[in-house]
Design a protein around this motif. Structure first.
Motif, PDB file in Angstrom:
ATOM      1  N   MET A 126      -1.277   4.551 -11.105  1.00 28.36           N
ATOM      2  CA  MET A 126      -0.595   3.265 -11.041  1.00 28.36           C
ATOM      3  C   MET A 126      -1.536   2.126 -11.411  1.00 28.36           C
ATOM      4  O   MET A 126      -1.136   1.178 -12.097  1.00 28.36           O
ATOM      5  CB  MET A 126      -0.018   3.041  -9.652  1.00 28.36           C
ATOM      6  CG  MET A 126       0.765   1.738  -9.542  1.00 28.36           C
ATOM      7  SD  MET A 126       1.772   1.676  -8.065  1.00 28.36           S
ATOM      8  CE  MET A 126       2.288  -0.037  -8.097  1.00 28.36           C
ATOM      9  N   CYS A 183      -7.612   1.327  -6.220  1.00 29.29           N
ATOM     10  CA  CYS A 183      -7.407   2.744  -5.899  1.00 29.29           C
ATOM     11  C   CYS A 183      -8.715   3.232  -5.298  1.00 29.29           C
ATOM     12  O   CYS A 183      -9.624   2.431  -5.043  1.00 29.29           O
ATOM     13  CB  CYS A 183      -6.990   3.539  -7.136  1.00 29.29           C
ATOM     14  SG  CYS A 183      -8.282   3.678  -8.392  1.00 29.29           S
ATOM     15  N   MET A 186       2.929   6.000  -5.081  1.00 28.03           N
ATOM     16  CA  MET A 186       3.601   5.299  -6.177  1.00 28.03           C
ATOM     17  C   MET A 186       2.921   5.607  -7.506  1.00 28.03           C
ATOM     18  O   MET A 186       1.697   5.587  -7.603  1.00 28.03           O
ATOM     19  CB  MET A 186       3.577   3.784  -5.955  1.00 28.03           C
ATOM     20  CG  MET A 186       4.427   3.299  -4.810  1.00 28.03           C
ATOM     21  SD  MET A 186       4.486   1.480  -4.749  1.00 28.03           S
ATOM     22  CE  MET A 186       2.756   1.089  -4.443  1.00 28.03           C
ATOM     23  N   CYS A 224      -3.127   1.513  -4.357  1.00 25.01           N
ATOM     24  CA  CYS A 224      -2.243   2.457  -5.042  1.00 25.01           C
ATOM     25  C   CYS A 224      -3.024   3.646  -5.584  1.00 25.01           C
ATOM     26  O   CYS A 224      -4.224   3.802  -5.333  1.00 25.01           O
ATOM     27  CB  CYS A 224      -1.525   1.722  -6.183  1.00 25.01           C
ATOM     28  SG  CYS A 224      -2.667   1.003  -7.399  1.00 25.01           S
ATOM     29  N   GLU A 274       0.840  -1.198   0.000  1.00 23.14           N
ATOM     30  CA  GLU A 274       0.000   0.000   0.000  1.00 23.14           C
ATOM     31  C   GLU A 274       0.873   1.245   0.000  1.00 23.14           C
ATOM     32  O   GLU A 274       1.700   1.445   0.886  1.00 23.14           O
ATOM     33  CB  GLU A 274      -0.912   0.014   1.232  1.00 23.14           C
ATOM     34  CG  GLU A 274      -1.791   1.247   1.340  1.00 23.14           C
ATOM     35  CD  GLU A 274      -2.694   1.229   2.562  1.00 23.14           C
ATOM     36  OE1 GLU A 274      -3.151   2.310   2.977  1.00 23.14           O
ATOM     37  OE2 GLU A 274      -2.932   0.138   3.105  1.00 23.14           O
ATOM     38  N   ASP A 275       0.677   2.072  -1.022  1.00 24.18           N
ATOM     39  CA  ASP A 275       1.398   3.343  -1.107  1.00 24.18           C
ATOM     40  C   ASP A 275       0.740   4.167  -2.214  1.00 24.18           C
ATOM     41  O   ASP A 275       0.944   3.909  -3.400  1.00 24.18           O
ATOM     42  CB  ASP A 275       2.878   3.123  -1.413  1.00 24.18           C
ATOM     43  CG  ASP A 275       3.671   4.427  -1.380  1.00 24.18           C
ATOM     44  OD1 ASP A 275       3.053   5.508  -1.323  1.00 24.18           O
ATOM     45  OD2 ASP A 275       4.903   4.371  -1.419  1.00 24.18           O
ATOM     46  N   GLU A 276      -0.040   5.140  -1.835  1.00 29.38           N
ATOM     47  CA  GLU A 276      -0.760   5.932  -2.827  1.00 29.38           C
ATOM     48  C   GLU A 276       0.118   6.962  -3.514  1.00 29.38           C
ATOM     49  O   GLU A 276      -0.332   7.648  -4.437  1.00 29.38           O
ATOM     50  CB  GLU A 276      -1.967   6.614  -2.171  1.00 29.38           C
ATOM     51  CG  GLU A 276      -3.019   5.629  -1.702  1.00 29.38           C
ATOM     52  CD  GLU A 276      -4.279   6.291  -1.200  1.00 29.38           C
ATOM     53  OE1 GLU A 276      -4.326   7.539  -1.187  1.00 29.38           O
ATOM     54  OE2 GLU A 276      -5.219   5.571  -0.812  1.00 29.38           O
ATOM     55  N   LEU A 286      -2.775  -4.990  -3.859  1.00 26.96           N
ATOM     56  CA  LEU A 286      -2.137  -3.708  -4.115  1.00 26.96           C
ATOM     57  C   LEU A 286      -3.125  -2.570  -3.901  1.00 26.96           C
ATOM     58  O   LEU A 286      -4.238  -2.588  -4.445  1.00 26.96           O
ATOM     59  CB  LEU A 286      -1.623  -3.694  -5.564  1.00 26.96           C
ATOM     60  CG  LEU A 286      -0.900  -2.462  -6.082  1.00 26.96           C
ATOM     61  CD1 LEU A 286       0.409  -2.249  -5.324  1.00 26.96           C
ATOM     62  CD2 LEU A 286      -0.625  -2.611  -7.573  1.00 26.96           C
TER      63      LEU A 286
END
Length: 201
Positions: free
Chosen positions: A153, A177, A121, A149, A117-119, A147
């Motif tokens: 992405m 997302c 990226m 994101c 998890e990393d928005e 994932l």
């Protein structure tokens, strides 16, 4: 423990040569809100029964490595300086959220499930691509990916887009997302997404 910086053990020479076990009964360890802690102690690798390790808000920690006995899951959330995860040969599940400095992940031979998890990226990180290339998870069960994101992405991960060749190496993918999703399974083959071709870049 906001001011904890060093976790060390001082073991007498006579004890070092004995058969003393360190952490003989430790099964689960959680480190939370220790922003200055710089490293895990080397002796933690001798915790032969440890199944779960959870690390949250340990911002100064730069690497997690050589925990050969950790056999269940590793969960890391908000460790901003973490750059490397390696030589965790037995873990089955890896959960990584908001670790934006992570660049190197290697020797997770038994890994079956990965949560990322990393928005912030905007493309698949190189370490994730290498993880699927090196054949570590080439067994029958393969590696599953969840994932979370950004929209950009997710667009890249759709079938036929820039990062699809990475996605299709996984046994299954569930990517999300805020507005949309994509789900893929290799056995049996299944693919569906909430995004239309006209809405993706």
């Amino acid at each position: 423990m906001p001011n904890w910086e060093d976790w060390t053990f001082h073991i007498a020479q006579a004890t070092r040569s004995s058969s003393l076990q360190i952490f003989p009964c430790l099964r689960q360890l959680e480190l939370k809100d220790c922003p200055k802690l710089r490293a895990l102690p080397e002796q933690l690798k001798h915790a032969t029964k440890m199944q779960r390790l959870r690390i949250q808000g340990v911002h100064a920690l730069k690497k997690i490595e050589n925990l050969h006995e950790l056999s269940g899951s590793l969960r890391i959330n908000g460790s901003r300086s973490l750059a490397s995860i390696s030589d965790l040969y037995q873990i089955k599940e890896l959960y990584v959220a908001d670790c934006t400095a992570l660049q190197f992940v290697n020797n997770l031979n038994a890994l079956k499930w990965l949560y990322l998890e990393d928005e912030t990226m905007d493309c698949i990180p190189m370490w994730l691509s290498r993880l699927t290339e090196n054949g570590e998870q080439a067994g029958e069960d393969g590696l599953e990916l969840e994932l979370h994101c950004s929209t950009d992405m997710l667009d890249r991960c759709l079938m036929g887009r820039q990062d699809w060749t990475i996605m299709e190496r996984f046994t299954s993918v569930a990517a999300y997302c805020k507005e949309d999703y994509m789900c893929y399974s290799r056995h049996p083959v299944s693919y569906h997404t909430s995004k239309s071709v006209s809405n993706s870049k």
